[in-house]
Write an enzyme that holds these catalytic residues in place. Sequence first.
Site, PDB file in Angstrom:
ATOM      1  N   CYS B  96       0.828  -1.206   0.000  1.00  0.00           N
ATOM      2  CA  CYS B  96       0.000   0.000   0.000  1.00  0.00           C
ATOM      3  C   CYS B  96       0.864   1.259   0.000  1.00  0.00           C
ATOM      4  O   CYS B  96       1.533   1.564  -0.961  1.00  0.00           O
ATOM      5  CB  CYS B  96      -0.969  -0.039   1.189  1.00  0.00           C
ATOM      6  N   HIS B 211      -3.648  -5.429   1.121  1.00  0.00           N
ATOM      7  CA  HIS B 211      -3.019  -5.683   2.419  1.00  0.00           C
ATOM      8  C   HIS B 211      -3.106  -7.156   2.818  1.00  0.00           C
ATOM      9  O   HIS B 211      -4.061  -7.530   3.512  1.00  0.00           O
ATOM     10  CB  HIS B 211      -3.738  -4.871   3.491  1.00  0.00           C
ATOM     11  N   GLU B 213      -1.530  -8.618   5.100  1.00  0.00           N
ATOM     12  CA  GLU B 213      -1.391  -8.760   6.565  1.00  0.00           C
ATOM     13  C   GLU B 213      -2.719  -8.574   7.278  1.00  0.00           C
ATOM     14  O   GLU B 213      -2.828  -8.860   8.465  1.00  0.00           O
ATOM     15  CB  GLU B 213      -0.333  -7.782   7.095  1.00  0.00           C
TER      16      GLU B 213
END
Lengths: 988, 258
Positions: B96, B211, B213
């Site tokens: 990002c 993302h 994560e």
Amino acid sequence: MVNRIAVSSKIEDARARSYLHTLKNLFPKSGLTAASVVQAYTVDAQVSAPDLEEAAQRLTNPITEVSSVENIPTPQTYAYAIEIGYLPGVTDNVGRTARETIEDCLGKKFKDDEHVYSSVFIFLEGKIEAREAGSFARELHNPLIERATVFAAGKKFPVIVPQVRLVGKTHTSEIDLDVSDEELRKMSKEGIEGRGPLALPLASMKVIRGHFKKLGRNPTDVELESLAQTWSEHCKHTIFADPLDEIKEGIYRRYIKGATERIRKAKGKKDFCVSVFKDNSGAIAFDDKYLVTHKVETHNSPSGLDPFGGSVTAIVGVNRDCLGFGLGAKPIANTYGFCVEDPNDATELFRDKGKQQPLLPARRILEGVVKGINAGGNQSGIPTPLGFVAVDPSYRGKPLVFGGTVGLIPRKSPAGSRGSARKLYAKRARPGDYIVMLGGRVGLDGIHGATFSSESLSAGSPATAVQIGDPITQKKLSDMLIREARDAGLYNSITDDGAGGLSGSVGEMARESGGAQVDLEKVPLKYPGLAPWQIWLSESQERMTLAVPRGKWSAFKKICDRHDVEATCIGEFTKSKRCIVRHNGKSVMDIALDFLHEGRPVEQQKSVRPRNHQGDASVVGRGKTDLAEALLRMLSGPNVGSISFISQQYDHEVQGTSVTKPLQGRGRVNADAAVLQPLSDSQKGIVLAHGYAPRYSQIDTYAMAAASIDTAVRNAIAAGASLEYLAILDNFCWSSSEKPERLYELKQSAKACYDTAVAYGTPFISGKDSMFNDFRGYDSKGKNVHIAALPTLLVSAIGVIPDVSKAMTLDFKRVGDLVYLIGETNDELGASAYFSMPEEIGRPTSNFGGQVPCVDTKKNSKAYGAVSKAIQKGLVASAIGVGRGGLAVALAKSAVAGQLGVQADLTKLRGSAKSAEAILFSESQGRMLLSVPRSAQKEFEKVCQGVALTQIGEVIQPASVSIELPKAKVELPLSALTESYRSFFKNW
Amino acid sequence: MKKPHVIIFSGYGLNTEDETKAAFQSVGATADIIHLNDIIAKPAVLDKAQIIVFPGGFSYGDDTGSGKAYGNRLKQHLGREIEKFLARDTLLIGICNGFQIITSAGILPGALVANDSARYQCRWVDLKVQGNSPWLKGIKMLSVPIAHGEGKYYAPRETLDTLKNENAISLKYVAGETSKHFDMPANPNGSLENIAGITGYGGRVLGLMPHPERAVRFTQLPHWTWLKEEYVRNGKELPTEGPGIQIFKNAVNYFNHD
């Protein structure tokens, strides 16, 4: 030396397209055909030509942009250009980043008087008249914080340097209070030399006069401002604190704090409260190692003037209530609430009789406050999983902007080389500790913010009451505190510089050590020329005050430097029992702490029962026959319909903690609760929910407050929480609180808070009030207008659950699941969403439509207990609280969310509602709509024994919602419901 | 198993360091979050790392353009050190804002510009994997969230051609599981060629807007309560992991490939 760097896009530019889109929508008849944008940086600093060129390249992405240091590049043909920049002294975040980039490029810091200012040039093409260009400019800027200049094609663009030049007095003056009562009143209303209100009652002014008479001297302006600040309604919550009628201890102590004390006692060993009402946030236990904190604030008056700045400040401000809890909690979730007027209402209102100061249109207020939380929350890296929009004409004068922050804090710091572990949720400044100001610098921003919000919005409202938050400066501060300084044990106390700035934070912390001494000339300023009282009271954002032991100052400062956070020692905490402030060695304030904090005279308040407008029990409907159309209308209104445009622009996934989302199910329906998993190595979760019912205040504020609590609790239970582990927060937003009738209504609502919270065993852990949400101004004919916000109570619930994989969403999940209604449906259409719909929906009524919903806490407690148990046992597939719009809306929402049909028979409900209208739209509290797999039917019904439970139908494959009613039937295709639900804010 | 060491950059408004660190640790890596200024002061810390992460966030508030100010600072003060790091057999990822930073700093080609909607967007997307980056080994499709205002990938034609020729367009937005479930368009921001992520340095450097994560657990999925019913009604255990975790596993496994 002033230079200007211009950067423009060389590819298609979404920002330019967005300007075009906005203007075309608002001015459909204009000949506007195209727009382009140039970003300008005005560099007021000593920079050589080659360095400037180098700086320009740094500010330009060579793949997509071009830059110029010579001129502002213009399109080949254009009709008008509009330059928009900030007014002097207004926070300019883009300018700040540009400055840092240039400094990094030059390898040296700018001098204090060197600045970079950002502005934007918008070039407009097409057949546009001068008058139109002026209207465009008005639409695109807010004159309270920005300047806009319109240039016809070919005109030169002069360089504008919005430097702050202060010409006012910078010395401290003595104020003679030995004047008539009339003069004292005037000084309180208009302020010292017209600086803005002190907003103190006459009795307080007199006590101050007497105090200084005894001392044999006049107070300084710093002292008087400081006392006004500390004693303000905003800070001392005088209305909640002072005796009201027979309640000598005040309604806060009796009803709010009193409820919590009683509940905690009853809970005994199961009490989960850890720190309530005494710190910047309230805290409950999360597990053996962590606490979870919550605080909800409002920022109403400033948001009325500058909706964007006001709402950024609302959210970054309440983030500091989290950072300022104990020795610093990490913000892990933001919540929001916007109470506004219908954005389509074009009524013009003015703050002054001469109509020179228009209120922003309702639409721009909503746009602005939405953008503000976007900037504040997203940039801070804090997820925003929950929020709401409530629309009512009474919010036209002053919007209500709620911002909440949930935090996580370890109970103890890690034991390490620096010593043993210490409690992180307690704090105390010690004599000898340095007073350290951390974060941003001080300017004129927000002066008189606290005293201003203790007044209503009018022409005299000071423009400096507006601040714009700078989330990145605060994020840097947050990182250095939470990641390093806190656990290293480098400070003894911390609090937020919010209302009243240093006067508030230092004044408050001085109580911990027993005194304070400050040297104001040490406070770093944004620009020169501030008077001592301004430095002391400024509400410039992104600042916190800390107590740092002498021996730890150098280690603390080192961390600050590495994180690029400004920290300044501005004085020392003492045990002198006095708050002493000096400026260049000269004392400008020397007040006993006791007088500063306890000197305010208590005022006996009296309330009067208002003319009773109880709902008329004989009204059970509005004679509407097309109930299907009524349902579609309701779904397409702003109080019930989707606010997905907000949910999707607020990051709710950051930090990786999201369990249930703000938009749920295939059909993406807004939820009234959210579940988070704050720790990646624990299955434990946090449930957040909200409840509000301001319309009920039209009939009965007791019912309003009870319903607000019931709604918050119900929404939390439906998401998987349990009554055993649920706490609540209260935010009262009242209006015209000087009126005894309003005080009566306040007392009633506070009593409802006590009764309802105690019955549910849900303690209050924190709260806030804002008592004067009034607008006094003029309409387009110059006539006086007073708009008082509906007495509004936002209740925020926070609970802890053992396992996030049991969390519940509101969407129907599978065909064939049975649909149940929990609770009784009564003839309670009073002040309902149904009765507030436009006239054409049915017979206009002279009253608010029948009985207002009453909360039966005894029955509801039992029902909520059963639902929690059923959810924990895995017997439930979906759950939604039945609220605004009643059962019809709940059925529609679960169906739209699941994109599955439902067949419901509502002819045999429990409760007094008999007419089709009441069955569909009554807002009886304590109800939930659940879907249950058939395989779980038996066990589910067993768990719900003794609870008003009705199996009303089942989830079906055909995409329609089909409702059987006494003598009527409603059948609507899912597509029509979905479309209506999404319609109101569709193009936002 | 060898435990590769991860350094996650922080500072100036980056904000997803903690969850990124947790994801790496959960699959066996060791990880440190270090402030950009500390690395500038002591670049030798990079010598101990096998993996560098530029995580998500809002460095400098996206003022003057996303990733620009941080990217400039990185390039000016650590450009050579990053080159030195990549000369070893190492991995680097920009997620990002991290992707925006590494394109600004010239580590990967192209640029991220404002979404076509000119508005910040937070939602889930579906990605199709191409190429042979070690970060994406064994993954064909992947659903993960995005949250950005400037995520539209842009590059001039010739750069796009080069990326294609080098098989470096590794992640593309497609209409997959979540877009279909929620009836949302596949491409959330108008990215050219639906590009969500690209690779460089033979696949060792990955830049992506989504993302991973935030998609490491089952209960992070946007429709997990709907999927759960399927598992429960068929008497099956609920999964615990989410689709994003594989990227972190791949990174750790890369250093255990002998």
